[in-house]
Design an enzyme around this catalytic site. Structure first.
Site: not given
Ligand code: DGT
Ligand code: MG
Length: 425
Positions: A204, A206, A349
């Site tokens: 996604d 963010d 997000d």
């Molecule tokens: P991706 O999108 O699969 O390439 O990997 P990320 O690291 O972008 O993971 P993602 O999009 O699920 O979430 C981004 C970061 O935001 C993750 O490392 C932890 C944080 N995060 C996700 N959901 C929540 C939430 O509900 N609350 C808080 N405080 N942080 C969150």
């Molecule tokens: Mg992400």
């Protein structure tokens, strides 16, 4: 004698937030194996086991060289009995029997396929699996009543499971910026999540949104969403309100530090052109001056919310060619939604934070998930502090510790500053 025996002699700290963990490292064969087992544990809702495998994998990611023999691992932290067994197997035989069995198990494959549907978590997927539903087609035929998110998830299943590329993330960023500035000039938009850590793809995109005048950001999300909807940029959105309240006694529910910002889970409709090249056209350069904060993970200066010095104009039109474009057009061509089309669905997000909490939100939403978990564990166990995406609370002094940059938060925690590109634990 095998080379590199001195590896174990260097001392490696045990919390991932004490270490530099780059995106590219020397032990992918081992970490891929451990990640499968972690994922399987998470899908089976065995969180503890999942974390143990993730910690072991993160340790290996932080090592300065390739591990060639188990003897090099002596004295290293985070490697439990089970992880060590798997590592030894891979080092000796090239594969781990347990990993192979897991990967090819009907349950793992089905759980992955079903949780790959937007709006479907492990609990729901498990229930369906027990009913004999193993994939999206089974689900479609099952006649199950799905909620709105799941219906959209099923409809756009293939393309939502295609990675989102950096250029696509930038194109989405331009749209978000137009939307935010249309309803609140002066607001600041920062790319967070994996892209801020330097990843070239993500599941996604963010974004964190704030405004230097505290209070101006209140109620921003519904306005941004209305603008995006009116312009036809949204296929789906679910907005949740801000429910964070600071109290004198410390965080009301310290265990639950998630989801208390104004937040929007959405699916964007991102334009591509007929050849499968991705193009995002705006209103024209005269009406749109992009100021998206530069979040190049290799520059450390991006972490200061007030710094706009390294902002640079983004291209008005993005053209993406090559392998990814071909994949996109193939998926779009075969999609269940009435033939080839000139846009793709992308998960986005959005989070809005008050300016005074911006540094905490930035740190909390940059990830990785394990890095965040380790930061909070460090805070509690080593510093008697509670860290969330809103604040840092010192339980001994019974007060909140303010910070306007990530560097200050690391300093409060008594940790060396780790830049986003080294938080890929
Ligand atoms: P991706 O999108 O699969 O390439 O990997 P990320 O690291 O972008 O993971 P993602 O999009 O699920 O979430 C981004 C970061 O935001 C993750 O490392 C932890 C944080 N995060 C996700 N959901 C929540 C939430 O509900 N609350 C808080 N405080 N942080 C969150
Ligand atoms: Mg992400």
């Amino acid at each position: 004698e095998k080379p590199g025996l001195e590896l174990a002699v260097v001392s490696v700290p045990s919390y991932a937030c004490q270490r530099h963990t780059p995106l590219l490292h020397h032990n992918t064969i081992l970490t891929d194996a451990l990640s499968i087992l972690a994922e399987n544990a998470e899908l089976s809702e065995n969180e503890g086991r999942g974390v143990a495998f993730r910690r072991a994998a993160a340790l290996l990611k932080s090592l300065p060289q390739e591990v060639r023999g188990a003897e090099q691992l002596r004295g290293l932290p985070c490697l439990g009995e089970h992880s060590l067994r798997v590592i030894k197997e891979v080092l000796e035989d090239g594969v781990s029997h347990e990993v192979e069995t897991t990967m090819h198990s009907e349950q793992f494959k089905a759980m992955k396929a079903l949780t790959g549907i937007f709006g479907v978590g492990a609990k729901t997927a498990d229930r369906w699996f027990r009913e004999g539903i193993h994939n999206p087609s089974n689900l479609q035929r099952s006649g199950h009543t799905l909620n709105r998110a799941q219906r959209i998830g099923l409809k756009y299943y293939d393309e939502l499971n295609l990675p989102v590329t950096k250029p696509e993330a930038v194109a989405i960023g331009q749209i978000v910026e137009r939307a935010v500035h249309a309803v609140l000039p002066g607001a600041e938009i920062t790319l967070i999540g994996g892209f801020r850590r330097g990843k070239q793809t993500g599941h996604d995109v963010d974004f964190l949104i704030t405004h230097p005048d505290e209070g101006r950001e209140e109620g921003l999300m519904p306005k941004v969403v209305s603008w995006l909807e009116a312009q036809g940029f949204l296929l789906y959105q679910k907005t949740t309100g801000n429910s964070y309240l600071e109290s004198k006694e410390g965080p009301a529910r310290p265990a639950s530090n998630m989801d208390r910002f104004e937040r929007c889970f959405s699916i964007f409709r991102l334009s591509t052109d007929n050849e499968g090249r991705e193009i995002q056209t705006g209103d024209g350069p005269q009406t749109y001056s992009p100021t998206l904060t530069n979040t190049d993970p290799h520059t450390h200066s991006d972490t200061h919310p007030h710094s706009k010095t390294d902002s640079h104009p983004l291209p008005q039109t993005l053209v993406v060619v090559g392998d990814h474009a071909q994949k996109v057009s193939r998926v779009l061509g075969h999609s269940q939604c009435s033939g080839p089309r000139s846009w793709r669905a992308v998960r986005v997000d959005l989070v809005v934070s008050p300016y005074s909490q911006f540094a905490f939100a930035l740190l909390g939403w940059t990830g990785s998930k394990l890095f965040e978990r380790e930061l909070r564990r460090w805070a509690v166990h080593e510093k008697a502090m509670t860290l969330s995406s809103h604040a840092l609370y010192d339980r001994k002094r019974m007060q909140y510790l303010r910070a306007s940059s990530e560097e200050e938060i690391f300093a409060h925690l008594g940790l060396e500053y780790i830049p986003p590109c080294d938080r890929n634990a």
